[in-house]
Each structure stands twice: as C-alpha cells, then as structure tokens.
Design an enzyme around this catalytic site. Sequence first.
Site, mmCIF file in Angstrom:
data_model
loop_
_atom_site.group_PDB
_atom_site.id
_atom_site.type_symbol
_atom_site.label_atom_id
_atom_site.label_comp_id
_atom_site.label_asym_id
_atom_site.label_seq_id
_atom_site.Cartn_x
_atom_site.Cartn_y
_atom_site.Cartn_z
ATOM 1 N N HIS A 375 17.357 -59.598 -10.140
ATOM 2 C CA HIS A 375 17.298 -58.297 -10.104
ATOM 3 C C HIS A 375 16.143 -57.652 -11.308
ATOM 4 O O HIS A 375 15.518 -56.692 -11.113
ATOM 5 C CB HIS A 375 17.626 -57.421 -9.112
ATOM 6 C CG HIS A 375 17.600 -57.305 -7.795
ATOM 7 N ND1 HIS A 375 16.648 -56.859 -6.900
ATOM 8 C CD2 HIS A 375 18.574 -58.468 -7.432
ATOM 9 C CE1 HIS A 375 17.038 -57.932 -5.571
ATOM 10 N NE2 HIS A 375 18.617 -58.566 -5.380
ATOM 11 N N LYS A 568 10.763 -41.682 -8.110
ATOM 12 C CA LYS A 568 12.012 -43.250 -8.801
ATOM 13 C C LYS A 568 12.792 -42.874 -9.515
ATOM 14 O O LYS A 568 12.611 -41.204 -10.174
ATOM 15 C CB LYS A 568 11.400 -44.246 -9.187
ATOM 16 C CG LYS A 568 9.844 -44.130 -10.292
ATOM 17 C CD LYS A 568 9.111 -45.252 -10.801
ATOM 18 C CE LYS A 568 8.108 -45.313 -9.914
ATOM 19 N NZ LYS A 568 7.286 -46.364 -9.623
ATOM 20 N N ARG A 569 13.933 -43.732 -9.713
ATOM 21 C CA ARG A 569 14.863 -42.970 -10.753
ATOM 22 C C ARG A 569 14.078 -43.242 -12.076
ATOM 23 O O ARG A 569 13.052 -44.011 -12.292
ATOM 24 C CB ARG A 569 15.750 -44.502 -11.202
ATOM 25 C CG ARG A 569 16.977 -44.838 -9.820
ATOM 26 C CD ARG A 569 17.782 -43.048 -9.591
ATOM 27 N NE ARG A 569 18.730 -43.589 -10.307
ATOM 28 C CZ ARG A 569 20.021 -43.943 -10.958
ATOM 29 N NH1 ARG A 569 20.633 -43.909 -9.331
ATOM 30 N NH2 ARG A 569 21.072 -43.198 -11.367
ATOM 31 N N LYS A 574 10.942 -47.036 -16.815
ATOM 32 C CA LYS A 574 9.220 -46.918 -16.074
ATOM 33 C C LYS A 574 8.406 -45.334 -16.521
ATOM 34 O O LYS A 574 7.670 -45.580 -15.858
ATOM 35 C CB LYS A 574 10.367 -45.600 -14.314
ATOM 36 C CG LYS A 574 11.044 -47.486 -14.081
ATOM 37 C CD LYS A 574 12.083 -46.723 -12.774
ATOM 38 C CE LYS A 574 13.083 -47.641 -12.180
ATOM 39 N NZ LYS A 574 12.901 -48.049 -11.566
ATOM 40 N N THR A 679 9.493 -51.182 -5.082
ATOM 41 C CA THR A 679 9.546 -51.834 -4.214
ATOM 42 C C THR A 679 8.476 -50.709 -3.404
ATOM 43 O O THR A 679 7.207 -50.256 -2.342
ATOM 44 C CB THR A 679 10.298 -52.098 -3.131
ATOM 45 O OG1 THR A 679 10.784 -51.115 -3.288
ATOM 46 C CG2 THR A 679 10.715 -52.990 -3.325
ATOM 47 N N LYS A 683 5.326 -49.384 -0.358
ATOM 48 C CA LYS A 683 5.497 -48.219 0.427
ATOM 49 C C LYS A 683 4.020 -46.923 0.170
ATOM 50 O O LYS A 683 3.855 -46.965 1.385
ATOM 51 C CB LYS A 683 6.128 -47.902 0.769
ATOM 52 C CG LYS A 683 8.165 -48.951 0.788
ATOM 53 C CD LYS A 683 9.423 -47.625 -0.047
ATOM 54 C CE LYS A 683 10.486 -48.630 0.722
ATOM 55 N NZ LYS A 683 11.652 -48.473 -0.320
#
Length: 842
Positions: A375, A568-569, A574, A679, A683
């Site tokens: 991952h 998100k985290r 990110k 992911t 969504k």
Amino acid sequence: SVEASIPEPQREAWLKHQTSPFKDKDGFEREVVRHVETTLARSLYNCDESAAYAACALAFRDRLILEWNRTQQRQTFADSKRVYYLSLEFLMGRALDNAMLNVGQKDLAKAGLAELGFRIEDVIQQEHDAALGNGGLGRLAACFLDSLASLNYPAWGYGLRYRYGIFKQEIIDGYQVEVPDYWLDFNPWEFPRHDVTVDIQFYGHVVKSTDESGKTVCRWEGGETVKAVAYDVPIPGYDTPTTNNLRLWSSKAASGEFDFQKFNSGDYESSVADQQRAETISAVLYPNDNLDRGKELRLKQQYFWVAASLYDIVRRFKKSKRPWKEFPDKVAIQLNDTHPTLAIVELQRILVDLEGLEWDEAWNIVVNTFGYTNHTVLPEALEKWSVPLIQHLLPRHLQIIYDVNLFFLQSVERQFPNNRDLLREVSIIEESQPKMVRMAHLAIVGSHKVNGVAELHSDLIKTTIFKDFVEIFGPDKFTNVTNGITPRRWLHQANPRLSELIASKTGGKGFLTDLTLLSKLELYVDDKEFRKEWAEIKYANKVRLAKHIKATTGVTVSPSALFDVQVKRIHEYKRQQMNIFGAIHRYLTLKAMTPEERQKQLPRVSIFGGKAAPGYWMAKQIIHLINNVGAVVNNDKDIGDLLKVVFLEDYNVSKAEMIIPASDISEHISTAGTEASGTSNMKFVLNGGLIIGTCDGANIEITREIGENNIFLFGNLAEDVEELRHAHLYGQHTIDADLARVFDEIERGTFGNPQDFAGMVSAVRDHGDYYLVSDDFHSYLETHALVDEAYRDQEQWLTKCITSVARMGFFSSDRCINEYAEGIWNIEPLVVDRDKETAAPK
Ligand code: F58
C-alpha cells in the site's frame, strides 16, 4: 444437507423450534420492546434514544446471527475454498444502518421506531464508530468485507480486538488534543467466544535434536504464554443471506485471571502485573499513518494476531483430514500490507516443526497460500524489524527467516552468478547495525502474488522498490488490483436521496450490486426534472453539513458557497499545507480588492478534517495553522461569506458519510507518486462532487473513466519528481512569488506567532521542499481559478457531476474483489438456494 447433521431422534424438536427472524413492522416492534424490557432490563416508560438504539441493534443482531450460523454451516458443508483476509486494521464505522440496509429492512425499522416514538436518524446517531484503523488501509479492509459477503464468497477477516481504537481528536485553542477512544462499553455487534482460545508463546529458546531417522528437529521451548480469545463480528452481505465472519483476537493472561498462587503468597502486585501485561497486547491501535516505528509491543501484536489466526485456520483444515499438499486448494490468505508477514514464517514453522513436513514441501504450500498487497512506496512506511528484537521475542522464527533467506539467495546466485550487489539489495536481511529484517522482501519471497493498489502505484513498485524481484521472479508474480469502495455504504447509506434518484432512472436498485449500471444515467444528463432534483439533493446535503459546521465550530457558512473539502489523515505528502497556503493566498487576494471587485467573487468554504499521528509534529503544525487562518478569515468583515476556513474535529467514518455527499470539489493533491491509490477520491465523485487533484494514485484511472473535462488535474508528474528534488538540493530553488507572499504574511504574524509555523515554512523554503509544494503551487492556484470559473456556470457544472457519476462503475469494491478472487485467490462464490437451504456452487 445441513439438517442431516442433527441426530435423527432430536431433529424434529430442534427444527420445530428454530428461531425465525421478524418479518414485519409488528414483529420488529415486538423484538425492540422485548429487548428493552428483558435484555436491557429497562422500563418502557423511560426508554431514551440510547436504549432505543441498543434494542434496535439487538433486534437486528438476532437476525444476523441466524444467517451467520447458516452461512458458516453452508460453507463448511460445501467444503469450499475460503479466503482469509489478515489485516491489523478494520475501520468499520457504524454497523446498525449498514445492517438494516443490507438485510433490506430499514424502511420497516423506520416505521416501527416512529410508532415507538423515535426518529431513525437519531437512533442511528447513538452508535459509537468501530474505529479499529487509521485511514485508507483500514477502511479498504472494511469495504472488502462488505463486498466479499455481498458476492457470496466464503471469507473470513482476522484482526485484533483493540480496547482502544484510533484516538478521538479534540481541537483546543487550535491544537489537536488526543482523547482515548474506549468503544466497548456497549457493543452488541461482537460475540465473545470464550471457548475459542489459543495459547500464544513468546520469548524462550530453541532446542535442536535428532529423530530416529537422523533428521534434525527444532523445538521452541520456554518463554511465556498469553491467551488469545476470539470475538466474532457478523458481516452481512447486501441483498443476500450470506453473512461472513470477522474474527478479532483479544489478549488475556494465560491462566485466565491473575495468578492465585502469587496472589495468595502476598505477591499481589506482580500477579496483577502479569495479567495487565498480557492484556496490553491488544489494548491499543498504533495511531501512525504511513510510518513504521518498530516498537516491541507492535511486533508482539503482530505475532499474537498472526499465530492465533493461523492456529485457527490450520485447525479448521485439519478437521477435513485432507493431505497437507491440498492446503492451498482450501485456503487462501491475503496479507494486508506487511503487518501480517510473520504468518508466512509461522505456517512454515507449523508445517516443518509441528507437522514434520520436509522443508521444500512445506515452503511450496506456504508460497501457494499467501498473497501480499503493498500500500505504499514511502520509505519511512516500509516495515523493518531489528534482528535482535526478533531473536529475543521469536527465536525459532528468526532461524526460519534466516533459512528462507539462505535458500532464496542461493537460488538468486544460481540465476545471476557473481552479483553481490544484487544479493545485498534483495536480501531479506539488511546488513545494517543492528541488522534488520525487511518485511516486504519476506512477504514477496513467501507469496505467489504481489499486488499494488492502483495502476501507477503497481507500475512504480515494479520499477523502483521491487525492481530486482521482478527480474528474479518474472513479471507475472506482480500485478495490479485497483482499489474500490462499497457503493452500499458510500452511496446508498451516505446519500439515500441520491441513491433513490439513481434507482428511479436505472431500473431499480440493481446498480448497488452492479455499479456499471450507473452508465444509464448518461441518458438523463439533459433531463430538466432529473437535473433539478439532483441539484436539490446536493443542496440539501450541504445544508446538513452547514448545520454541523455551525453546531461544532460556531462558524456560519452559506450552503450556496462552493464547498471545497480536504478530509484525510494529515501528512506532508498529502499536502494539506499547500491547501492552506492556497487559502491564505485567496484571502490576501480578496483583501487587496476594492469592495466592487469583491462583489464579483465566488464565495467559498474551505473545509478540512483529519487526524495527525500524535508524534507527528509537522502534521500538528498544519492543523494549528488551518485553525489560526480560520480564526482570522472567518471574522474579517471585509471578507464576509467570500471565504470561510473550517477544520472539522474528529474526522471518522460516520462523519465521512455526512461530509462527502456535501462536497462540490474535493482535494486529492499528493505529490505525484506518493499516494498509492486514495479511495476517498472515488467516494467524492460517486456522490456527485468534482475533484481537483494531481496525477497520482487512482486519480489517473478516475480521469480515464470520467474524462479529463470532468476533473481538475494539475502539477508535476511522478516521472519528474526525482529531478526536481535533486534541483532543490543542488541547483537553485526559487520560490514562486505568490507563495513567497503567503510566507511573508505568516511571518508578519497575521495568523498568530510565526514561530509556531516556522518549521512548515522552512521545510518548503529552506530544506529542500521534499514534497514539491513550491513546484506545484502556481499550477494549483491556476487550477483553482478554473474551478471558480467552472462553478459559475452551474448548468455545465451539474452536467460534469452527473456524467462523472455515470462513469464511476469501475470503482466498486465488488469489481476489485472479483479480480482478487480470480487472479490471486482462485475462489468461487457459494450461492444460496433459499428453498433447499443447501449449497451449490454457481
Ligand atoms: C493507504 N495506506 C494508502 N496505510 O496511503 C492509500 O493511498 C491507499 O488508498 C490505501 O492505503 C488503501 O490501499 C494506509 O492507509 C496505513 O495507514 C498504515 C497503517 C499502519 C502503519 C503503516 C501505515
């Protein structure tokens, strides 16, 4: 048939009194009332929402148990091959809503609860999230369980029953504060199986001896023992009786309780200490996202869980009395990242040391059983364990790892003679000080398939971190399975009105089990009524989120503004820092305008959410800056509704279900090549939001499916990253003027003490800007300007949204699970014949 397993003389009585689930509203109400009065021992006259939740959950739980028992019997009788999904994380969220929808009884429950005086939405809200995971990896495991059951695959999940899930996040004075998440006060969804226990050994030493035939045998002796107790959670499939099992292990002192001998001899403290030490193993989930910290307790967790699970799997197989070589025909085990890699070693140990198989025969079975999913490519997330630590905790396993490595390196040497560099690169043991075991290398060597989670990611691992292994094993061992999400939770449950509208245009609810049916929506893109209803639903979802924002932050936001979401985290890769720098830039631009110019601007709400790992200092700084920017911008009279910046506390699965359907645009802006898949991007699009993103992870495949006119892509490509990083360090590194302006303002103290943010600024400006914020910032701003422009044309925007949803069929986790089943696990669904209640393969 299944019934035949009941002895003839008693069969009639048992079958006559078999429990049957409630069938109608009346039956449901009767169950709720019965549970309130008896199970909960509450009076009907003071039943509050939390008791109503408990009773309703128990009523549905009873239903699930019946199907769950039958499913297990059916699968055992059919003797079908099963897949076991080993994951240290299952981020399940709430179970009641999901259970009601999957068994198709939500409407009935809604009506029943209304008659009893409750609103179903309020009752659902009473449930505590099951938050046994950090982020994407854990949520993926939960989506997979839903798909496995919905597609009738014989499958079990195996995990740890943490007493504390991921911490609850509070924001106090702009800072993240972590609060323990004790979630087991009342959890009707688990069944303790005090009769299903496994003794797990740690420490000790290895004794070598020779048997009668002259063969060397190894026995692991001494050390200490901890007991693993099974807790089972039923996983209902959607629109099918199949109810699979998630088995979570909890640790207990081997003696069950504290040691009475010690206790009686007056050594109270140490007797209780032993007990507590044992229970510590499954006490808490490590809260790191994409970071490996190599703590002994974590390794203990991993072995405890893996050993208990394998014991269970092997016990089940042995009941069938089949020869060992058939093990891979009955068992597939998927490793969710490297965390369960010790399972490879443990199975080899069971087969060789305990069952007496020859090494090669055993190893063949092992390799054919396991599959490994990677991952991440981030180096800091690749697991390594120190050799002395493993030696101490699992002495026999270390020997096996060394032997596996020896035989592997010997075969590499035969294939590529005299290539010492290659041997050093691929070795399972890193020759560092101390030596380290590279878990990814072990996982590759011990599995028959290795997969990445999106095309770009799978290509990257083949050409970078696992390149040499592709040379050694050939390309067929490495494959891609692009991630997916369950449309049941992420559309039907999270966005019921949109789900209903889609059903009305695509010929019913079939799209929930065949998501490609969404394509039928393209016929209605120009349908006025349909468009109007679509827009109303989005607006209503935004109103709901606006209320939540008001209630939790006190900030008033207008539902007609563009909602721009990044949840998100929190991680530098990110790039939430780039987002907040962008918001500051927008603020400064608005401030510099005349009131007349301002009038023409598009109102925006910048919405952030996500947890920082407690020890991740930079991530915490980012949260702090976001909150401080909000405090300034949200109270600036010049700005009014034109810009609001909010940070939503404690982002989790149930909040995601509310936030995602309310987004107009969401941000998936990782440095190219760093986000394996993502992911939430799927969504958001599935819920009629557009995305701004980099060419990274699944964004690329989303673009291919929905068309590049329907996504806002920007930034450098993965192939450019290395050169840019090099240039920052050794060439000249110029900071874009707009970004420099943002830094100036931070340093002037506009958003609080500049010292608090000095690390964030200097990481970009002075320390090599590893995540390329400065390189992408300009194109990020330009692309946001395009977003504004596009949003002004509401009709065009709506067309983009509807078209995108219509083209999202590929991203169902059902598609994804079918790919695993066919390409990696070699398993078949077990379809259910309701009338005969016998099992027949499809
Ligand atoms: C995530 N990994 C990836 N790891 O970052 C994301 O791109 C991908 O979509 C998702 O997996 C599913 O494939 C991730 O969430 C963790 O949280 C680990 C937890 C345990 C420690 C190491 C990181």
